[in-house]
Motif scaffolding. Sequence first.
Motif, PDB file in Angstrom:
ATOM      1  N   LEU A 112     -43.637 -46.661  21.900  1.00 30.63           N
ATOM      2  CA  LEU A 112     -43.449 -48.107  22.036  1.00 30.63           C
ATOM      3  C   LEU A 112     -44.476 -48.736  22.961  1.00 30.63           C
ATOM      4  O   LEU A 112     -44.817 -49.913  22.803  1.00 30.63           O
ATOM      5  N   LEU A 118     -46.940 -53.180  24.883  1.00 25.85           N
ATOM      6  CA  LEU A 118     -46.365 -52.850  23.588  1.00 25.85           C
ATOM      7  C   LEU A 118     -47.450 -52.368  22.642  1.00 25.85           C
ATOM      8  O   LEU A 118     -48.496 -53.001  22.489  1.00 25.85           O
ATOM      9  N   LYS A 124     -38.677 -53.193  14.787  1.00 29.11           N
ATOM     10  CA  LYS A 124     -37.333 -53.275  15.358  1.00 29.11           C
ATOM     11  C   LYS A 124     -36.591 -51.962  15.168  1.00 29.11           C
ATOM     12  O   LYS A 124     -35.802 -51.543  16.037  1.00 29.11           O
ATOM     13  N   LEU A 127     -37.490 -49.520  17.893  1.00 34.15           N
ATOM     14  CA  LEU A 127     -36.812 -49.862  19.139  1.00 34.15           C
ATOM     15  C   LEU A 127     -35.358 -49.399  19.109  1.00 34.15           C
ATOM     16  O   LEU A 127     -34.848 -48.865  20.103  1.00 34.15           O
ATOM     17  N   GLU A 131     -33.693 -46.547  21.551  1.00 40.59           N
ATOM     18  CA  GLU A 131     -32.548 -46.889  22.391  1.00 40.59           C
ATOM     19  C   GLU A 131     -31.428 -45.863  22.232  1.00 40.59           C
ATOM     20  O   GLU A 131     -30.793 -45.456  23.222  1.00 40.59           O
ATOM     21  N   TYR A 152     -38.208 -48.890  27.952  1.00 42.73           N
ATOM     22  CA  TYR A 152     -37.703 -49.470  26.709  1.00 42.73           C
ATOM     23  C   TYR A 152     -37.507 -50.976  26.858  1.00 42.73           C
ATOM     24  O   TYR A 152     -37.860 -51.755  25.956  1.00 42.73           O
ATOM     25  N   ALA A 155     -40.798 -52.756  26.636  1.00 39.49           N
ATOM     26  CA  ALA A 155     -41.272 -52.817  25.251  1.00 39.49           C
ATOM     27  C   ALA A 155     -40.464 -53.811  24.434  1.00 39.49           C
ATOM     28  O   ALA A 155     -41.022 -54.604  23.658  1.00 39.49           O
ATOM     29  N   ASN A 156     -39.167 -53.794  24.619  1.00 41.62           N
ATOM     30  CA  ASN A 156     -38.290 -54.679  23.842  1.00 41.62           C
ATOM     31  C   ASN A 156     -38.535 -56.146  24.189  1.00 41.62           C
ATOM     32  O   ASN A 156     -38.534 -57.014  23.304  1.00 41.62           O
ATOM     33  N   TYR A 159     -41.808 -57.173  22.667  1.00 39.89           N
ATOM     34  CA  TYR A 159     -41.615 -57.298  21.220  1.00 39.89           C
ATOM     35  C   TYR A 159     -40.923 -58.628  20.894  1.00 39.89           C
ATOM     36  O   TYR A 159     -41.345 -59.363  19.992  1.00 39.89           O
TER      37      TYR A 159
END
Length: 367
Positions: A112, A118, A124, A127, A131, A152, A155-156, A159
């Motif tokens: 990621l 990113l 998606k 991700l 997770e 995470y 990155a999320n 995104y």
Amino acid sequence: MVKKKIIVGAVTLTLLAGAGVGVFAYNNHVEALELERIEKVKKENYEKAEAAILSLYNKDKTSLAENINAEMIANAKKLMVKVEDKKNLDYLNAELKNINTMYDAQLKVQELLNENILADNVSKEQLSEAEKLIEKTKSISETFYNDLKNNYTTANEQYGYIVATQTKVSNLEKNPTRDAYNESIEAVKGILNKSYRDNLSNKLVKINELLTKKENEIKLAKELEKKEKEISEKVTTSENYEKASRNNKNETSSSNNNSVQKKTSSNKSSNESSNVTNKSTNKSSSSTAKSNSSSTSTSNKTSSNKTSGENKNSSSNKPSSSSSSNKPNSGGVVVDGVKKDGGGDIKDSDRTYETGTFTMPDEYYNN
């Protein structure tokens, strides 16, 4: 003889028995050594496998080793095959399972991000999968779990920001406005991923060209409208000026007419007043003239009588002159060829009189 045979047999048996015991003991010793060797090998195999497993962790086993890779894990797994002790093998299998769980989660998170930015083409689904794997590490190591969770989240968030900016730019393409464009420009600047940023920036360049063209058209239209308005205002001003000029001329003419009328009326009033005064004066003069004429006539008569008395004798001796040629002038006036009041004779066509007074007719004053 018999005794000798028995003794020899006994000795032989004894010797044979002793030899057997020695062989047995030797065999036992050999077996013991083999067992010892085998145990040593087993121990060594376990220790090697354990060492390989432990090398996949950091020193305090709170996270994975920095240099961990799939090859290292495969090598540890091979070493575990030689471990015969079930208890030890179960232990190593449990550790290897945790390591695989942590490693899979770590790999997904690493996919990621690239230096905390990113990575390209993250979806998606990626991700979501990361997770889920991260959650499995929570019971293994809280420290490791928190580290992966933070990465995470980074990155999320990136995104989500990119997706929101893409949506903003997409809507801008459908309905381009300068304000929305400016907002999109700032949003794109906030994207850390160069690939995503460049892609959206290229779209914004095209949108800006379209907006600039549209704005220039609007600007030109406004300039034309402004010029038309200025021309219209000039025309209106000119028309108003001409109208005002005409009104001023009309007002001036009307004022002059009113002034003439007032002057005429004033002159008429003045003339009427003058005529009234002249009429009154003339009447007074006429009256005075009549009185003077009467006095003069009376005086003349008296004088005539005296003269007549004085010259009576002589006149009776001389022939008398014609009295008709010397008619007394009793006064008078000629108006339009008509003789008025008084007895003066007209001497010539200039309407002059020898003697007498005259009165102008009322019609003259009324005119």
